[in-house]
Scaffold this motif. Structure first.
Motif, short mmCIF file in Angstrom:
data_model
loop_
_atom_site.label_atom_id
_atom_site.label_comp_id
_atom_site.label_asym_id
_atom_site.label_seq_id
_atom_site.Cartn_x
_atom_site.Cartn_y
_atom_site.Cartn_z
N LYS A 1 0.83 -1.21 0.00
CA LYS A 1 0.00 0.00 0.00
C LYS A 1 0.87 1.28 0.00
O LYS A 1 0.39 2.36 -0.37
N ASP A 2 2.11 1.14 0.43
CA ASP A 2 2.98 2.31 0.51
C ASP A 2 3.67 2.62 -0.82
O ASP A 2 4.36 3.64 -0.94
N ILE A 3 3.51 1.76 -1.80
CA ILE A 3 4.19 1.95 -3.09
C ILE A 3 3.50 3.07 -3.87
O ILE A 3 2.27 3.11 -3.99
N SER A 4 4.32 3.96 -4.43
CA SER A 4 3.79 5.07 -5.24
C SER A 4 4.65 5.21 -6.49
O SER A 4 5.81 4.77 -6.52
N PRO A 5 4.12 5.82 -7.55
CA PRO A 5 4.91 6.02 -8.78
C PRO A 5 6.18 6.82 -8.52
O PRO A 5 7.19 6.61 -9.22
N GLU A 6 6.16 7.72 -7.55
CA GLU A 6 7.32 8.56 -7.28
C GLU A 6 8.52 7.73 -6.81
O GLU A 6 9.68 8.15 -6.98
N MET A 7 8.28 6.56 -6.20
CA MET A 7 9.37 5.73 -5.72
C MET A 7 10.26 5.24 -6.86
O MET A 7 11.46 4.99 -6.66
N PHE A 8 9.68 5.14 -8.07
CA PHE A 8 10.43 4.62 -9.22
C PHE A 8 10.85 5.75 -10.19
O PHE A 8 11.21 5.48 -11.33
N SER A 9 10.80 6.96 -9.70
CA SER A 9 11.18 8.10 -10.53
C SER A 9 12.68 8.39 -10.39
O SER A 9 13.17 8.69 -9.30
N LYS A 10 13.37 8.26 -11.50
CA LYS A 10 14.80 8.56 -11.50
C LYS A 10 15.04 10.06 -11.36
O LYS A 10 16.07 10.50 -10.83
N GLU A 11 14.07 10.84 -11.88
CA GLU A 11 14.20 12.30 -11.81
C GLU A 11 14.22 12.79 -10.37
O GLU A 11 14.78 13.84 -10.04
N ALA A 12 13.59 12.00 -9.47
CA ALA A 12 13.54 12.39 -8.06
C ALA A 12 14.81 11.97 -7.33
O ALA A 12 14.93 12.18 -6.11
N GLY A 13 15.75 11.41 -8.06
CA GLY A 13 17.02 11.04 -7.45
C GLY A 13 17.05 9.63 -6.91
O GLY A 13 18.02 9.23 -6.24
#
Length: 229
Positions: free
Chosen positions: A101-113
Motif C-alpha cells: 500500500k505504501d508503493i507510489s509512482p514517485e518511488m520509481f522516478s529517477k528524476e527524483a534522485g
C-alpha cells in the motif's frame, strides 16, 4: 538467473507453452539479496494481452516473492511463434516496514534522485510436447508392434509351421501316389487273371460265366474308389 544489486530474477525470460485459445501462465521468482525492504513494479509493452499478479509489491529482506504472469487466450498463433512483447521489472529500496500500500509512482522516478534498477525480460513461446496416443489393444508403455524378440519369435513360429505344413502335405501326396501305384498294379494283376478266366470259360462254355461278370464289376468299383481318393 538475472543478478541485480537488489533483486535476483529467475528465469531470465518469460516462457509460455503456447496453445491457441488457451490462457497460459508462467512464474517469475524475485529474491531479495539485501537486508533492506525492496519495492518492485512490472510493466509490459502489451498490457491488454497480459495480466501480472502482483504487478507491484514489497520483497522482504533475504526473502523471495513470486509473480504470476498470465497471457490471455489467443485466437491464432503468431508467425513462427515469435513474440515482440517485452516486460520491464523495476526495483528500488523502500523504507523499512513498507507494504504494498505504501508503493507510489514517485518511488520509481529517477528524476527524483531514486536509484532504480531495471531488468528487461523478453517473451518466448514454447510448443508443448504431446505424448503419442497409445493404440487400442496394446499395453501402456509397450510398443504396439511388439519388441524385436517378439517379432523374431512370431516369424520363427510362422516359418516352422509353414515348413511342417509343407512337409506333411508332401508326405500325404507321396503316400497317395504309392496307394495309386499299388491299385494300378493290382488292377493289372486282376485283369490278367480275368483274361485267363475268360479264356478258360470260353473253352469250357463258349462265353463268360456269371462269376466272371461279378468279378469284373467288383474290380471296376474298387478301381474307381482308389482313383477318386
Amino acid at each position: 538467473m538475472n543478478q541485480g544489486e537488489l533483486l535476483s530474477i529467475e528465469p531470465q525470460e518469460l516462457k509460455f507453452h503456447f496453445e491457441v485459445k488457451k490462457q497460459i501462465s508462467t512464474t517469475l521468482q524475485l529474491s531479495n539479496k539485501t537486508d533492506h525492504y525492496v519495492a518492485f513494479k512490472v510493466k509490459t509493452t502489451n498490457p491488454k494481452k497480459y495480466s501480472v499478479r502482483p504487478n507491484a509489491g514489497i520483497v522482504l529482506p533475504r526473502s523471495t516473492s513470486d509473480i504470476i504472469v498470465t497471457m490471455q487466450a489467443q485466437k491464432e498463433a503468431p508467425v513462427e511463434l515469435q513474440s515482440k512483447d517485452k516486460f520491464l521489472l523495476q526495483s528500488v529500496k523502500a523504507p523499512d516496514g513498507s507494504t504494498a500500500k505504501d508503493i507510489s509512482p514517485e518511488m520509481f522516478s529517477k528524476e527524483a534522485g531514486n536509484i532504480v534498477e531495471e531488468c528487461k525480460l523478453r517473451v518466448v513461446y514454447v510448443v508443448p510436447q504431446r505424448t503419442p496416443p497409445i493404440p487400442e489393444g496394446s499395453d501402456e508403455g509397450s510398443s504396439p508392434k511388439g519388441s524385436a524378440s517378439d517379432n523374431g519369435n512370431s516369424n520363427g513360429f510362422a516359418v516352422t509351421r509353414a515348413f511342417n505344413d509343407s512337409h506333411e502335405k508332401s508326405y500325404e501326396e507321396k503316400k497317395l501316389a504309392e496307394e495309386v501305384e499299388k491299385a494300378l498294379q493290382e488292377n493289372r494283376r486282376l485283369r490278367e487273371e480275368l483274361e485267363q478266366l475268360r479264356v478258360s470259360a470260353s473253352k469250357k462254355s463258349g462265353g463268360i460265366s456269371f462269376k466272371v461278370m461279378i468279378l469284373v464289376a467288383i474290380l471296376s468299383i474298387l478301381l474307381g474308389y482308389l482313383l477318386n481318393r
